[in-house]
Write an enzyme that holds these catalytic residues in place. Sequence first.
Site, mmCIF file in Angstrom:
data_model
loop_
_atom_site.group_PDB
_atom_site.id
_atom_site.type_symbol
_atom_site.label_atom_id
_atom_site.label_comp_id
_atom_site.label_asym_id
_atom_site.label_seq_id
_atom_site.Cartn_x
_atom_site.Cartn_y
_atom_site.Cartn_z
ATOM 1 C CG ASP A 11 -27.430 21.865 -18.969
ATOM 2 O OD1 ASP A 11 -27.338 23.248 -19.049
ATOM 3 O OD2 ASP A 11 -27.401 21.265 -20.283
ATOM 4 C CD GLU B 156 -30.169 28.737 -20.020
ATOM 5 O OE1 GLU B 156 -30.610 28.069 -20.060
ATOM 6 O OE2 GLU B 156 -29.467 28.562 -19.063
ATOM 7 C CG ASP C 171 -22.748 26.028 -21.976
ATOM 8 O OD1 ASP C 171 -22.407 24.849 -20.850
ATOM 9 O OD2 ASP C 171 -23.169 25.690 -22.712
#
Lengths: 671, 671
Positions: free
Chosen positions: B392, B395, B459
Amino acid sequence: MHIVDVDDGFDLYLGERLILRHRPDRPCIYVGRGEPRIAMYRGNFEIEDHVEERVGLRHAAIAGRLIAFSTSPEAKPRLVAAIEGDADAGAIVFVEADAAIDRFWLRIEAEPFERVYGGGEQMSYFDLSGRKFPLWTSEPGVGRDKKSEITFQADKMGGAGGDYWHTNYPQPTWLSTRRYALHVETTAYSAFDFRRRTFHEIEAWAVPSRIELFGAPRLETLVSRLFERFGRQPPLPDWVMNGAIIGLKDGANSFARLEKYLEAGCAVSALWCEDWVGIRDTSFGRRLFWDWRANESWYPGLADAIAALKDRGVRFMGYVNPYLAVDGTLFPEAEAAGHLAKNHAGETYRVDFGEFDCGVVDFTSPGACAWFEERVIGQEMLDFGLSGWMADFGEYLPVDVVLSDGSDPMLMHNAWPVLWAEVNARAVENRGMTGEALFFMRAGFTGVQRHCPLLWAGDQSVDFSRHDGLVTVICGALSAGLVGNAYHHSDIGGYTSLFGNVRTAELMIRWAEMAAFTPVMRTHEGNRPRENIQFDESPELLAHFARATRIWKALVPYLRTLVAEAGETGLPCQRPLFLHYEDDARTYDIQDAYLYGRDLLVAPVWRAGERSWTAYLPAGERWVHLWSGETHEGGRDVEVSAPFGEPPVFWREGSAHAELFDGVRREFATH
Amino acid sequence: MHIVDVDDGFDLYLGERLILRHRPDRPCIYVGRGEPRIAMYRGNFEIEDHVEERVGLRHAAIAGRLIAFSTSPEAKPRLVAAIEGDADAGAIVFVEADAAIDRFWLRIEAEPFERVYGGGEQMSYFDLSGRKFPLWTSEPGVGRDKKSEITFQADKMGGAGGDYWHTNYPQPTWLSTRRYALHVETTAYSAFDFRRRTFHEIEAWAVPSRIELFGAPRLETLVSRLFERFGRQPPLPDWVMNGAIIGLKDGANSFARLEKYLEAGCAVSALWCEDWVGIRDTSFGRRLFWDWRANESWYPGLADAIAALKDRGVRFMGYVNPYLAVDGTLFPEAEAAGHLAKNHAGETYRVDFGEFDCGVVDFTSPGACAWFEERVIGQEMLDFGLSGWMADFGEYLPVDVVLSDGSDPMLMHNAWPVLWAEVNARAVENRGMTGEALFFMRAGFTGVQRHCPLLWAGDQSVDFSRHDGLVTVICGALSAGLVGNAYHHSDIGGYTSLFGNVRTAELMIRWAEMAAFTPVMRTHEGNRPRENIQFDESPELLAHFARATRIWKALVPYLRTLVAEAGETGLPCQRPLFLHYEDDARTYDIQDAYLYGRDLLVAPVWRAGERSWTAYLPAGERWVHLWSGETHEGGRDVEVSAPFGEPPVFWREGSAHAELFDGVRREFATH
């Protein structure tokens, strides 16, 4: 203004103040070209700029008072500036400019703790430091706060939400705590960027004709000088001193309802019926019929009713704006005479004003101005018996319109409110009624001061919100007042009711009690009168309002001294605290309280649910609480009880008007 | 690539394609300097740029394959470009640049009806024409539509609403319908501006090392060439072909719940428990405990349970990201070894991830990478028995961090997801498990393709919304697929449930039936599992999901051909219709349907309440509706019944897999 030539650059001073510092690695001027995208929807503009080129003019060649700017010593000058003036006032006059330039940036030296004010009439932030302010006349927005539900809803409805900088009345003028003022003489789109610590950046979409600078030892003097430069309004008419202007738009029934106000003991100077022209219903609410003449079916026998009212000491006021509804009687008359602006196909340009279209009276045509002044304002309004009006709008000039004198609508858009003010002022002057007929405007730009006798703060939401409610009216008065607008007022109770946001009685009470301490009190029924409470719907509310009008009237002798002072020194009626207490650092932050003249400090309750309030009292004076008569030492925060009808107001101990102020306490205080 | 020297300028061609047209009054390159303001709040960036200077390099001096750009013939060159390559592929290589340049703009010639695609993984618009796309890895936003209530609420919550261009995985690469592709080799902040008819403008906050160009006679070939340039993923592991990955995060209870899926007849390849590390509760929902090792109290006896599951043919997957919670066990270990990034005060930099702080593993340090690869992924994850994981984030690199190799975080921010992918890929490779251990990522940038075997679409909101719901996953797959990402999938049912927005059974059904026609099916309980419906809460829903997994599994023989094709030609599993039908103009607009391989056309129902659906079938083929067996002529819209469980899917008549597809109808069609 003096130039100090240094190696490879120069410094420019106004007296002791460093204004420009130019070095090859840090040029003060940048020029270039841009390609804007501008979309308008009902007065809300979406403006995007693609800056194609932005070049520092790094080389400056000085010859006496002339400075020639170029990209390098070898390149030919792209801008030539003449430096004019002395240590107190001067100008940077751009005497030559490369015709290819359509973007201009100038950096003014700044100090880290400097504050700046101005920008025309600003509704959200009085102190401009730390933010950027585009200067383009437009709708101010509904909500004006991207975190509020109302703004979100309004934005969905055609981008109508607005933001902190949106204003009906921008002006590229600022005042600095370094005790100078700066004015950019241009009507092009411009922006002030105060986000840097070491410089302020002026942006303009044309080379300004000049940058004017004013210095003074005290801020108060500076404000007077700006009033001289921009202002000189006529005094308020004497008849206004009789009381409040009651806004009703209920057709003939307005006259009957006025009687309730009078019976309740209101001091009334005028009945204002913006619907004197008739009405039309739209989804925004009941709108006016934009054909500027009395509507006999909506107001039967209006001329006689006006005369009868005048005999009783109450004037009648109306409404006008610079557009003509295509389904009215004046539109074909103006169109036939060639008084309306055109589109690029040579047809009459039509602007969508929300479920109806209008023609735009072309104020670049002297014939169109003369027609509007004589035929509309002269004959249909003044001759008919109107003593004044709301001169609405002026912000909607589309940038793709074709004007009769061939001028660029990108340069005329900001100028339009001033042309509109001039038409109104000349029409009044033509009937010899300057200082007697009172019109009020929300739109403005540099120069509107000279023509418009009274500003109104535009269309607030009917609430206590931070960026579109009651408190914004104070910011508007203070900022506009610094650049030569002596008289300011607002719609009591606010105007815009949308998305279920409606007036509360508390809002009406708080707004009215504040307005009692401004030069003009005027009510408005708002955009949706039936869904919002009105003063005459409740005896208690009406009694409260009546009492506020009598307080206002009790202060008229003081107001007359403010009007006289405005005429002499140019100080506005409503003033920031620092204007008279510039050595008190605390005063520079305050935008929710004001000095009403030199002797009254007004700190309106602008939040719901408050029954006491804390106000800062400037240092070096003692201040008497108007309602209790208690005296407080200045230089600190004071909390006072603030029941309905007793807004936090203090008077300066030692005021020449002490007796008058104490009389208000004796007559009106509730305990 | 060839240069055509003309008076005062030049044209640059890639084969027949005019790429650059340079004239003194229309330079192709602008350079300058800017001063950005960047604020980050939980992965949401507010980026503002003050362009101080932007100068056209109007003069170009050509010497063979070198072009020297300057502002004028007299000025010295500020940029020198070497033109490399031939008619099929080439590059503009910037071999010299003035060090003062930190803003760069290049204009690529455009044609009015040209379309452009790419930009990495774009979630809102597949066709980039007419819009501007900043390219900066970040949170994609919640709602991503300034007119939606959810976006408004999310924006209030720390600017988390996002807009159309926000993406976890930007990449400065585009494909044009002029049959070329262009790639900007830089990790600096950049933007593609496709709003002009005559040129595309590339912006970069550094001079790119080169601009690469690829030409091909067909778009399909171009996509293969980009795959060669960027991609080359390993094939999907064989064990994934067993069925869906079931995402549960319910502690030890996840194992018990998995049995319900198996009992219901689901084809299952793995149990994915992102909470294998333990949990913490926050206001956003239940979050994971960011300390990358099995949590014995939350999952007692996990190693044994994993082994037992593996014996039954079901793998176990976990979760990891490149941050370490300050209250975990790995943080002090990493901090003591100097593996964490610092702030300017020399302390460990802490990033706020929403009610907890983390250290940032410094991937510019080879030692830190090696530690994370061996100590964390190697020992704690692979050796422990994990067959894969969600890798995950990536960023959130703050731009004020101090990195051990001294590199500029403004240049490393976009590079970070790729470094993160490399760490994962190397860790897997170090255990000899490439093509066997499967990790999947949402963050990306140029080069992530080479290391990350599987993308997931990030998401989505748990809804059918246009800019953040089910349909955006298709746009993500299509855009990412063009630049070398062969494998893409998404959270079935979406992830983000905020402000009362919760999953409906219909959403779960529609998402699952679409996922059956993608290379990987995987469920996720979402950010708020308890408030949102889960498949195993309803026997009907579970039966529907089980059937979808069996359909997916029935298509595995076809999927294996797609995996083989990806390895050989680089074509992604999910493809835009125009990739195989580029002569059919209608296909260029479609972003809500895709070709799944060459032979299946999938047009998922992405709106609520629909029971039939219209899909466009490309011309020149006949298409067989998967569920009815009915044949339709291509080149037109076809409306088909689309009950739950039968998403609009068509196969190409004459497909070598006709028997397989017809077998799906025979086994699964409901009438």
